[in-house]
Design a protein around this motif. Structure first.
Motif, PDB file in Angstrom:
ATOM      1  N   GLU A 174      -4.348  -5.602  -4.390  1.00 59.71           N
ATOM      2  CA  GLU A 174      -5.342  -4.566  -4.147  1.00 59.71           C
ATOM      3  C   GLU A 174      -5.201  -3.436  -5.169  1.00 59.71           C
ATOM      4  O   GLU A 174      -6.185  -2.962  -5.738  1.00 59.71           O
ATOM      5  N   TYR A 175      -3.948  -3.025  -5.409  1.00 56.89           N
ATOM      6  CA  TYR A 175      -3.701  -1.908  -6.331  1.00 56.89           C
ATOM      7  C   TYR A 175      -4.190  -2.237  -7.737  1.00 56.89           C
ATOM      8  O   TYR A 175      -4.768  -1.395  -8.425  1.00 56.89           O
ATOM      9  N   TYR A 176      -3.977  -3.495  -8.167  1.00 57.40           N
ATOM     10  CA  TYR A 176      -4.295  -3.846  -9.553  1.00 57.40           C
ATOM     11  C   TYR A 176      -5.714  -4.382  -9.721  1.00 57.40           C
ATOM     12  O   TYR A 176      -6.099  -4.743 -10.835  1.00 57.40           O
ATOM     13  N   VAL A 177      -6.507  -4.395  -8.631  1.00 63.01           N
ATOM     14  CA  VAL A 177      -7.858  -4.954  -8.746  1.00 63.01           C
ATOM     15  C   VAL A 177      -8.671  -4.199  -9.795  1.00 63.01           C
ATOM     16  O   VAL A 177      -9.433  -4.793 -10.559  1.00 63.01           O
ATOM     17  N   THR A 178      -8.492  -2.888  -9.872  1.00 66.39           N
ATOM     18  CA  THR A 178      -9.208  -2.092 -10.888  1.00 66.39           C
ATOM     19  C   THR A 178      -8.320  -1.784 -12.085  1.00 66.39           C
ATOM     20  O   THR A 178      -8.628  -0.919 -12.900  1.00 66.39           O
ATOM     21  N   PRO A 194       4.663 -11.664   1.181  1.00 67.74           N
ATOM     22  CA  PRO A 194       3.194 -11.789   1.177  1.00 67.74           C
ATOM     23  C   PRO A 194       2.471 -10.440   1.266  1.00 67.74           C
ATOM     24  O   PRO A 194       1.459 -10.229   0.589  1.00 67.74           O
ATOM     25  N   ARG A 195       3.022  -9.525   2.045  1.00 67.31           N
ATOM     26  CA  ARG A 195       2.366  -8.216   2.170  1.00 67.31           C
ATOM     27  C   ARG A 195       2.492  -7.422   0.860  1.00 67.31           C
ATOM     28  O   ARG A 195       1.554  -6.736   0.442  1.00 67.31           O
ATOM     29  N   ALA A 196       3.633  -7.560   0.184  1.00 67.34           N
ATOM     30  CA  ALA A 196       3.802  -6.876  -1.106  1.00 67.34           C
ATOM     31  C   ALA A 196       2.820  -7.443  -2.124  1.00 67.34           C
ATOM     32  O   ALA A 196       2.207  -6.703  -2.902  1.00 67.34           O
ATOM     33  N   ARG A 197       2.648  -8.768  -2.110  1.00 69.66           N
ATOM     34  CA  ARG A 197       1.677  -9.373  -3.016  1.00 69.66           C
ATOM     35  C   ARG A 197       0.271  -8.844  -2.731  1.00 69.66           C
ATOM     36  O   ARG A 197      -0.475  -8.485  -3.658  1.00 69.66           O
ATOM     37  N   ALA A 198      -0.065  -8.726  -1.453  1.00 71.48           N
ATOM     38  CA  ALA A 198      -1.391  -8.231  -1.086  1.00 71.48           C
ATOM     39  C   ALA A 198      -1.584  -6.778  -1.525  1.00 71.48           C
ATOM     40  O   ALA A 198      -2.634  -6.401  -2.057  1.00 71.48           O
ATOM     41  N   VAL A 199      -0.540  -5.958  -1.327  1.00 76.48           N
ATOM     42  CA  VAL A 199      -0.614  -4.545  -1.741  1.00 76.48           C
ATOM     43  C   VAL A 199      -0.830  -4.457  -3.247  1.00 76.48           C
ATOM     44  O   VAL A 199      -1.673  -3.697  -3.738  1.00 76.48           O
ATOM     45  N   LEU A 200      -0.072  -5.260  -4.001  1.00 74.35           N
ATOM     46  CA  LEU A 200      -0.177  -5.220  -5.467  1.00 74.35           C
ATOM     47  C   LEU A 200      -1.530  -5.769  -5.927  1.00 74.35           C
ATOM     48  O   LEU A 200      -2.142  -5.231  -6.858  1.00 74.35           O
ATOM     49  N   THR A 204      -0.713  -9.600 -12.882  1.00 73.55           N
ATOM     50  CA  THR A 204      -0.069 -10.521 -13.834  1.00 73.55           C
ATOM     51  C   THR A 204       1.275 -10.998 -13.279  1.00 73.55           C
ATOM     52  O   THR A 204       1.760 -10.484 -12.277  1.00 73.55           O
ATOM     53  N   ASP A 205       1.876 -11.959 -13.999  1.00 76.18           N
ATOM     54  CA  ASP A 205       3.207 -12.439 -13.591  1.00 76.18           C
ATOM     55  C   ASP A 205       4.235 -11.305 -13.573  1.00 76.18           C
ATOM     56  O   ASP A 205       5.071 -11.227 -12.671  1.00 76.18           O
ATOM     57  N   ALA A 206       4.163 -10.456 -14.591  1.00 79.01           N
ATOM     58  CA  ALA A 206       5.134  -9.353 -14.660  1.00 79.01           C
ATOM     59  C   ALA A 206       4.971  -8.449 -13.438  1.00 79.01           C
ATOM     60  O   ALA A 206       5.945  -8.034 -12.809  1.00 79.01           O
ATOM     61  N   ARG A 207       3.718  -8.155 -13.089  1.00 82.82           N
ATOM     62  CA  ARG A 207       3.478  -7.271 -11.940  1.00 82.82           C
ATOM     63  C   ARG A 207       3.895  -7.933 -10.631  1.00 82.82           C
ATOM     64  O   ARG A 207       4.351  -7.258  -9.706  1.00 82.82           O
ATOM     65  N   LEU A 208       3.730  -9.236 -10.577  1.00 83.47           N
ATOM     66  CA  LEU A 208       4.112  -9.963  -9.360  1.00 83.47           C
ATOM     67  C   LEU A 208       5.620  -9.882  -9.121  1.00 83.47           C
ATOM     68  O   LEU A 208       6.089 -10.001  -7.989  1.00 83.47           O
ATOM     69  N   GLY A 213       1.694   1.574  -5.644  1.00 84.22           N
ATOM     70  CA  GLY A 213       1.482   0.194  -5.270  1.00 84.22           C
ATOM     71  C   GLY A 213       2.791  -0.511  -4.968  1.00 84.22           C
ATOM     72  O   GLY A 213       2.980  -1.026  -3.879  1.00 84.22           O
ATOM     73  N   ALA A 214       3.716  -0.517  -5.938  1.00 88.02           N
ATOM     74  CA  ALA A 214       4.973  -1.246  -5.755  1.00 88.02           C
ATOM     75  C   ALA A 214       5.774  -0.652  -4.599  1.00 88.02           C
ATOM     76  O   ALA A 214       6.111   0.522  -4.618  1.00 88.02           O
ATOM     77  N   PRO A 215       6.065  -1.465  -3.579  1.00 86.91           N
ATOM     78  CA  PRO A 215       6.778  -0.927  -2.427  1.00 86.91           C
ATOM     79  C   PRO A 215       8.286  -0.888  -2.627  1.00 86.91           C
ATOM     80  O   PRO A 215       8.837  -1.599  -3.474  1.00 86.91           O
ATOM     81  N   GLY A 216       8.962  -0.053  -1.826  1.00 82.11           N
ATOM     82  CA  GLY A 216      10.403  -0.158  -1.671  1.00 82.11           C
ATOM     83  C   GLY A 216      10.715  -1.273  -0.688  1.00 82.11           C
ATOM     84  O   GLY A 216       9.800  -1.890  -0.113  1.00 82.11           O
TER      85      GLY A 216
END
Lengths: 256, 256
Positions: free
Chosen positions: B111-115, B103-109, B120-124, B142-145
């Motif tokens: 936020e990162y992709y808002v602009t 869930p935290r990775a989804r939230a980070v992504l 997208t599914d690929a980014r998720l 954005g994408a975490p380790g």
């Protein structure tokens, strides 16, 4: 219908890099890429690489595992005259053979050192090979590489390893070389993930890699298509190119 | 007499590099040296490295072997949004756990992709982790380790991997860092093989490496002394230095 070219044997090699200097971070490895590119020209694929420290039992264990899983095994490093050069001992021990002085290696070193202070005991270490080995001669430093069955024991210094590879060029049996072409694009790779996946799926025998980068303040990616079949490569590149255009992006031939 | 500092636990890590682009020779690896140098500052030794292709079962096999033999395992590569990014799937399968959206990775992504065009599914895909994993956040892309127990899953792009290492700095338990000093000399290493062997033998806990080179038309070598004990390093360097002088050579402090 059979497609004999698809059943063709894929020849593989492993590379074992021996050296504390790589694992300590002191030395930046250059041999992986060099060996990989050379192997590909021989129609042999680099299937795996390991880096191990200068320890007899770890070298021996890796040699036996990698040799069993691949048509060829290349090693780099640990064949000089000093106490930390233990590759020959480790490989001989792993294979259960003695270490012997190779007469031709001794002759090569005797000649090389005739104007360089003579063949000392330390230098004679470089003539030691696993019993039954042949030499891979090297016009540069005198000290030869060693071939023991399907194991090729090369120097660690990249330009000396490169000369030993040169001596082996066209000597090893291989299959079809892996071909590749690259297409670049100023696009976030996540925008074209579906295109890449579907293109790979639609072209049997293709592999498509996506390598993103961040340059000049923009994101982009290079898409690398690999196959042993030139038509497959060309058709994949064309499919990715037209796919990018229909998504509103401009493909860059041969990559960015 | 006991010498407790010699019995101190040596912490080790393995590095698994995942990527066809390294094995094809297309990309020159930069992560081995980067990870090695960073680990050493944490008091952890890089014990072994493997490079494997983008194949689920080969990644999984290497993960299980390397994890069992080392305190820590680092992986690089294969965590992006495209079809060839299969590291998370391979590690989850090897460990027998599901892949879940963190869930935290989804939230980070998000936020990162808002602009940047939305998530997208690929980014998720980049929010997918083995069930039970924590994130290694990364201020760049954005994408975490991902941290899964003693496994640290990093990006393949060296500067992003470097930022993930930065986020882990001083977070891992380690032992004494390996210290090293270098002495160079314009000498064929074969002339000083005995000196090096005897110096190493006379100084328990030392490792001496000899790295020859050919520059400006002359041969030389750098001698690297490693130990966790600073006095041992200094005494070895002094012994090699005075040994070189008595053989008629001029040592060069800190290497050539």
């Amino acid at each position: 219908m059979t497609a004999p070219e698809r059943d063709e044997k894929i020849w593989t090699a492993a590379l074992l890099i021996i050296g504390d200097e790589i694992l300590s971070g002191r030395t930046q490895d250059k041999n992986i890429a060099q060996v990989a590119l050379w192997l590909n020209l021989q129609g042999i694929r680099l299937g795996e690489v390991r880096v191990v420290p200068d320890k007899l039992e770890l070298i021996g264990e890796a040699v036996l595992q990698l040799k069993a899983r691949n048509d060829y095994l290349f090693t780099t490093g640990g064949i000089g005259p000093t106490h930390d050069d233990i590759t020959v001992d480790a490989i001989a021990a792993a294979l259960g053979v003695d270490v012997v002085i190779h007469p031709r290696a001794r002759a090569v070193l005797e000649e090389y050192y005739v104007t360089r202070g003579g063949l000392t005991d330390a230098r004679l270490r470089m003539a030691r090979v696993p019993d039954g080995a042949e030499l891979i001669e090297n016009r540069m430093s005198g000290a030869p590489g060693i071939r023991m069955g399907n194991i090729f024991i090369l120097a660690g210094v990249p330009h000396i390893a490169g000369m030993m590879l040169e001596a082996l060029t066209n000597q090893l049996e291989g299959g079809l070389p892996m071909l590749s072409r690259t297409l670049g694009c100023w696009v976030p790779e996540s925008e074209v993930a579906d295109l890449l996946r579907e293109t790979e799926k639609a072209h049997a025998g293709s592999q498509i890699g996506s390598y993103p980068f961040f340059r000049e303040g923009k994101v982009g990616a290079n898409f690398v298509v690999r196959s042993t079949d030139p038509d497959t490569v060309d058709r994949c590149i064309a499919a990715i190119g037209s796919g990018l255009v229909s998504l509103g992006y401009a493909p860059v031939a041969d990559g960015i």
